[in-house]
Design an enzyme around this catalytic site. Structure first.
Site, PDB file in Angstrom:
ATOM      1  N   LYS A  30       6.239  24.143 -78.992  1.00 15.66           N
ATOM      2  CA  LYS A  30       7.648  25.049 -78.295  1.00 15.66           C
ATOM      3  C   LYS A  30       6.465  24.915 -76.726  1.00 15.66           C
ATOM      4  CE  LYS A  30       9.205  28.933 -79.600  1.00 15.66           C
ATOM      5  NZ  LYS A  30      10.139  29.821 -80.381  1.00 15.66           N
ATOM      6  N   VAL A  45      11.268  21.893 -78.152  1.00 16.40           N
ATOM      7  CA  VAL A  45      10.185  21.367 -79.192  1.00 16.40           C
ATOM      8  C   VAL A  45      10.196  20.166 -79.033  1.00 16.40           C
ATOM      9  CG1 VAL A  45       9.835  22.127 -80.809  1.00 16.40           C
ATOM     10  CG2 VAL A  45      10.698  23.354 -80.277  1.00 16.40           C
ATOM     11  N   GLY A  83      16.753  23.462 -75.712  1.00 13.06           N
ATOM     12  CA  GLY A  83      17.743  24.654 -75.861  1.00 13.06           C
ATOM     13  C   GLY A  83      17.788  25.234 -74.152  1.00 13.06           C
ATOM     14  N   ALA A  84      18.365  26.286 -74.623  1.00  7.33           N
ATOM     15  CA  ALA A  84      18.246  28.215 -73.290  1.00  7.33           C
ATOM     16  C   ALA A  84      16.818  27.961 -73.208  1.00  7.33           C
ATOM     17  CB  ALA A  84      19.033  28.868 -73.609  1.00  7.33           C
ATOM     18  N   ASP A 101      18.543  37.851 -87.502  1.00  8.44           N
ATOM     19  CA  ASP A 101      19.097  36.673 -87.151  1.00  8.44           C
ATOM     20  C   ASP A 101      19.041  35.202 -88.159  1.00  8.44           C
ATOM     21  OD1 ASP A 101      20.404  35.498 -85.491  1.00  8.44           O
ATOM     22  OD2 ASP A 101      18.120  34.872 -83.878  1.00  8.44           O
TER      23      ASP A 101
END
Length: 452
Positions: free
Chosen positions: A140, A125, A120-121, A237
């Protein structure tokens, strides 16, 4: 009113609201193409500290150190070479580099690359074999850590929190790779436990889930929240992609880059400008309803609970106005007194214009759920955070009567200190703070090995 009136098909894609924290945070084995949104964070910064002078020196500075590892159930002696006297007893001390998804991974030879499991941005990972412990891990790589101050602060925050926590239902940090160059490193490597999948993939799969499965998932989430909230931490989150599981249905919460303080006695200016995944965002956050509390995590958990029950998101809003419309169609419109208590004038006007609605019949909305499940869910999804059930009360709810154990629901003995968020920092100071955190991790790990 039918279900179609307040809910949308699961094929609706969740809008990405920033460049950080999506499936990269999920240290699970399964690849995931579903993106979820995360953080556009406030420009708060952390306090500077004196740089630790001790380098990553080994308690044994010989060129060769004997270690014992388990291979195929047998304990064997294995000599590992060390390069420059700075390596630690559990590290080979030599890096190897290989390409992953268009970027270079440079990690200690202790770890053998297996495959990419997330991209992802915010980073990449991979899964790897830990040759020292003879087990699989997730690594990661957080790239471009210092390109933006918010990214550097997020990285520092997550490292400090993962070092602080010690709970069965919170992802465990097993290693922090020491940067080869102290002064100008740009990437950080976090090594954690590797879990088979995440809750998002379970929900989207064809796997049948009994109420006992759902009960166990939810219990572990709330058990972890009890620990977090007792340490004055709000996750902020929570979503299915941030909840990892193994083959035994054991669950761990991850991604603490948006976590903040939950102490009402502290100044809550750190809680402003919160932007995370909209579908799981509580009404008080959407409406800027004064100072919000740990109740925001309870709302998110309620949204996850509902999504597991019906195998699709409950509030898949396209924007904040649509989100609020969906919420009020399910849980009802707040009272005039509650609307008038909103600090934001535009929010008050918008809420007043919404049609008057009462809570939708949860029995019709969740026909397969038991009475206890519906009762708990309705208490978690209260529009007013002051009326919302707490995590402690949730654990006492009859829905968990068969698995609730007060003696096995620990609290965090030491509250987390967020004071580093309050002071302004340059990228150089943040780099030193992150480096010091990594070195401190290895100092404590070395001491643990000495004690053993």
């Amino acid at each position: 009113m039918s279900k179609r009136e307040y809910s949308q098909d699961n094929s609706d894609s969740e809008e990405q609201e920033s460049t950080s924290s999506n499936e990269t945070e999920s240290t699970s084995e399964s690849d995931s193409s579903d993106s979820s949104s995360s953080s556009s964070e406030e420009s708060t910064t952390s306090s500077s500290s004196e740089e630790t002078s001790e380098e990553n020196s080994s308690s044994s500075e010989d060129e060769e150190t004997e270690t014992k590892t388990k291979t195929n159930g047998q304990v064997v002696e294995n000599k590992q070479s060390f390069s420059d006297g700075k390596s630690l007893p559990w590290m080979v001390g030599k890096n190897h580099t290989f390409p992953v998804a268009g970027t270079e991974f440079t990690i200690d030879q202790r770890y053998q690359y297996i495959k990419k499991i997330g991209h992802g941005a915010y980073g990449i990972v991979i899964s790897a074999k830990d040759r020292f412990e003879n087990e699989s891990v997730a690594i990661k790589k957080i790239m471009g850590v210092f390109d933006r101050l918010t990214d550097a602060k997020r990285t520092l925050r997550e490292i400090k929190l993962l070092k602080h926590f010690n709970h069965e239902n919170i992802l465990c940090l097993t290693d922090l790779l020491i940067p080869p160059v102290k002064e100008n490193f740009t990437s950080v490597y976090l090594v954690t436990e590797l879990l088979a999948t995440d809750l998002r993939q379970i929900i989207n799969s064809e796997q049948q889930l009994s109420e006992d499965h759902i009960r166990y998932f939810l219990y572990q989430i709330i058990r972890a929240l009890k620990y977090l909230h007792s340490g004055k931490v709000i996750h902020r989150d929570l979503k299915p992609g941030n909840i990892l599981l193994n083959e035994n249905c054991d669950l761990k919460i991850c991604d603490f880059g948006l976590a903040r303080i939950s102490d009402p006695e502290e100044e809550n200016h750190l809680l402003t400008q919160y932007v995370a995944t909209r579908w799981y965002r509580s009404p008080e956050i959407i409406l800027s309803w004064g100072e919000y509390t740990s109740a925001v995590d309870v709302w998110s958990t309620g949204c996850i609970f509902a999504e597991i029950l019906n195998r699709k998101p409950l509030f898949p809003g396209k924007d904040f106005m649509h989100q609020l419309k969906l919420i009020t169609m399910v849980v009802g419109k707040p009272s005039k007194k509650e609307i008038n208590s909103l600090e934001n004038e535009k929010a008050r006007k918008f809420m007043k214009k919404l049609p008057n609605r009462k809570q939708f019949d949860f029995h019709k909305l969740f026909p397969s759920a038991s009475e206890d499940a519906i009762d708990l869910l309705s208490k978690m999804l209260q529009f007013n955070p002051q009326k919302r059930i707490t995590v402690e009360e949730s654990l006492e709810h009859p829905f968990f009567a068969t698995i609730h154990d007060p003696d096995d629901e620990p609290i965090c003995e030491e509250t987390f200190d967020f004071s580093f968020e309050k002071d302004k920092l340059t990228k150089g100071k943040l780099r030193r703070l992150i480096y010091n955190e990594i070195i401190d991790f290895h100092k404590k790990k070395r001491q643990t090995y000495k004690e053993k």
